[in-house]
Design a protein around this motif. Structure first.
Motif, PDB file in Angstrom:
ATOM      1  N   HIS A 182      41.768  37.429  27.532  1.00 30.37           N
ATOM      2  CA  HIS A 182      40.899  39.011  27.742  1.00 30.37           C
ATOM      3  C   HIS A 182      40.079  38.765  29.043  1.00 30.37           C
ATOM      4  O   HIS A 182      38.950  39.777  29.434  1.00 30.37           O
ATOM      5  CB  HIS A 182      39.265  38.447  26.541  1.00 30.37           C
ATOM      6  N   ALA A 183      39.688  36.974  29.832  1.00 26.07           N
ATOM      7  CA  ALA A 183      38.771  37.011  30.793  1.00 26.07           C
ATOM      8  C   ALA A 183      39.182  37.824  31.897  1.00 26.07           C
ATOM      9  O   ALA A 183      38.514  37.898  32.749  1.00 26.07           O
ATOM     10  CB  ALA A 183      38.532  35.847  30.959  1.00 26.07           C
ATOM     11  N   GLY A 184      40.688  37.825  31.620  1.00 27.57           N
ATOM     12  CA  GLY A 184      41.527  38.357  33.073  1.00 27.57           C
ATOM     13  C   GLY A 184      41.487  39.907  32.973  1.00 27.57           C
ATOM     14  O   GLY A 184      41.284  39.785  33.899  1.00 27.57           O
ATOM     15  N   CYS A 185      42.077  40.433  31.785  1.00 31.50           N
ATOM     16  CA  CYS A 185      42.472  41.577  31.801  1.00 31.50           C
ATOM     17  C   CYS A 185      40.784  42.350  32.090  1.00 31.50           C
ATOM     18  O   CYS A 185      40.253  43.021  33.187  1.00 31.50           O
ATOM     19  CB  CYS A 185      42.094  42.479  30.742  1.00 31.50           C
ATOM     20  N   PHE A 186      39.412  41.483  31.862  1.00 32.89           N
ATOM     21  CA  PHE A 186      38.526  42.229  32.063  1.00 32.89           C
ATOM     22  C   PHE A 186      37.637  42.334  33.240  1.00 32.89           C
ATOM     23  O   PHE A 186      37.086  42.938  33.337  1.00 32.89           O
ATOM     24  CB  PHE A 186      37.453  41.557  30.990  1.00 32.89           C
ATOM     25  N   ALA A 187      38.138  41.459  33.758  1.00 32.58           N
ATOM     26  CA  ALA A 187      37.877  40.902  35.019  1.00 32.58           C
ATOM     27  C   ALA A 187      38.605  41.729  35.971  1.00 32.58           C
ATOM     28  O   ALA A 187      37.643  42.565  37.434  1.00 32.58           O
ATOM     29  CB  ALA A 187      38.607  39.049  35.965  1.00 32.58           C
ATOM     30  N   MET A 188      39.830  42.076  36.092  1.00 34.50           N
ATOM     31  CA  MET A 188      40.788  43.340  36.824  1.00 34.50           C
ATOM     32  C   MET A 188      39.979  44.206  36.653  1.00 34.50           C
ATOM     33  O   MET A 188      39.977  45.020  37.267  1.00 34.50           O
ATOM     34  CB  MET A 188      42.039  42.740  36.867  1.00 34.50           C
ATOM     35  N   GLN A 189      39.706  44.697  35.548  1.00 39.02           N
ATOM     36  CA  GLN A 189      38.513  46.230  35.078  1.00 39.02           C
ATOM     37  C   GLN A 189      37.971  46.645  36.114  1.00 39.02           C
ATOM     38  O   GLN A 189      37.505  47.383  36.203  1.00 39.02           O
ATOM     39  CB  GLN A 189      38.618  46.432  33.410  1.00 39.02           C
ATOM     40  N   LEU A 190      37.010  45.678  36.069  1.00 43.54           N
ATOM     41  CA  LEU A 190      35.717  45.382  35.951  1.00 43.54           C
ATOM     42  C   LEU A 190      35.066  45.260  38.194  1.00 43.54           C
ATOM     43  O   LEU A 190      35.374  46.394  38.639  1.00 43.54           O
ATOM     44  CB  LEU A 190      34.891  44.299  35.874  1.00 43.54           C
ATOM     45  N   SER A 191      36.853  44.893  38.807  1.00 42.04           N
ATOM     46  CA  SER A 191      36.933  45.052  39.833  1.00 42.04           C
ATOM     47  C   SER A 191      37.339  46.694  40.341  1.00 42.04           C
ATOM     48  O   SER A 191      36.704  47.522  41.179  1.00 42.04           O
ATOM     49  CB  SER A 191      38.005  44.585  40.045  1.00 42.04           C
ATOM     50  N   PHE A 192      38.570  47.021  39.391  1.00 39.69           N
ATOM     51  CA  PHE A 192      38.359  48.571  39.205  1.00 39.69           C
ATOM     52  C   PHE A 192      37.818  49.257  39.436  1.00 39.69           C
ATOM     53  O   PHE A 192      37.442  50.203  40.325  1.00 39.69           O
ATOM     54  CB  PHE A 192      39.816  48.669  38.939  1.00 39.69           C
ATOM     55  N   LEU A 193      36.573  49.034  38.191  1.00 38.61           N
ATOM     56  CA  LEU A 193      35.897  50.058  38.429  1.00 38.61           C
ATOM     57  C   LEU A 193      34.307  49.523  39.452  1.00 38.61           C
ATOM     58  O   LEU A 193      33.900  51.242  39.902  1.00 38.61           O
ATOM     59  CB  LEU A 193      34.982  49.915  36.513  1.00 38.61           C
TER      60      LEU A 193
END
Length: 138
Positions: free
Chosen positions: A56-67
């Motif tokens: 979850h931490a990894g997915c969220f961090a990557m998603q946030l970087s994209f946004l």
């Protein structure tokens, strides 16, 4: 993008005295130990809840970087920890603590984009539990 990722578990013995291993195709986990002690106490090895937290931490961090990129921001760092709370046989909450170092962004816009990332992150969408986000800028 369409893809499939694979992981395997093997368990031997009873729930309390048995033990198992987890292996992923990438071999980041390769016969990694898990057991009653690593899940419910402090034994050496991993457990499903910590793996969910890492995912979850990894997915969220990557998603946030994209946004952030879509909004013309490039983060220097996004530090995310995920605390997975287990109670009475179920995961009842995941708390994401985020500290971001993002040049030139206002705190309110950062929190707004972070909240969107939490909502659209594939792991967030998978989890049927409360997800709390604490976001701040460094």
């Amino acid at each position: 993008m369409n893809f499939t990722r694979n992981a395997k578990a093997q368990w031997k013995g009873s729930g309390k005295k048995g033990h198992g291993t987890l292996t992923t195709d990438s071999t980041v986990l390769e016969n990694t130990q898990y057991s009653f002690n690593t899940r419910f106490e402090d034994g050496k090895g991993t457990n499903p809840e910590e793996l969910i937290g890492a995912a979850h931490a990894g997915c969220f961090a990557m998603q946030l970087s994209f946004l952030l990129g879509e909004a013309d921001y490039t983060p220097n760092t996004l530090d995310v920890s995920a605390k997975v709370s287990f109670k009475d046989g179920e995961i009842v909450k995941v708390t994401l603590d985020l500290k971001g170092d993002v040049p030139e962004i206002e705190a309110s816009e950062f929190k707004e984009i972070a909240t969107k990332a939490k909502d659209v992150c594939p792991i967030s969408k998978l989890l049927d539990t409360e997800i709390v986000l604490n976001a701040s800028l460094a």
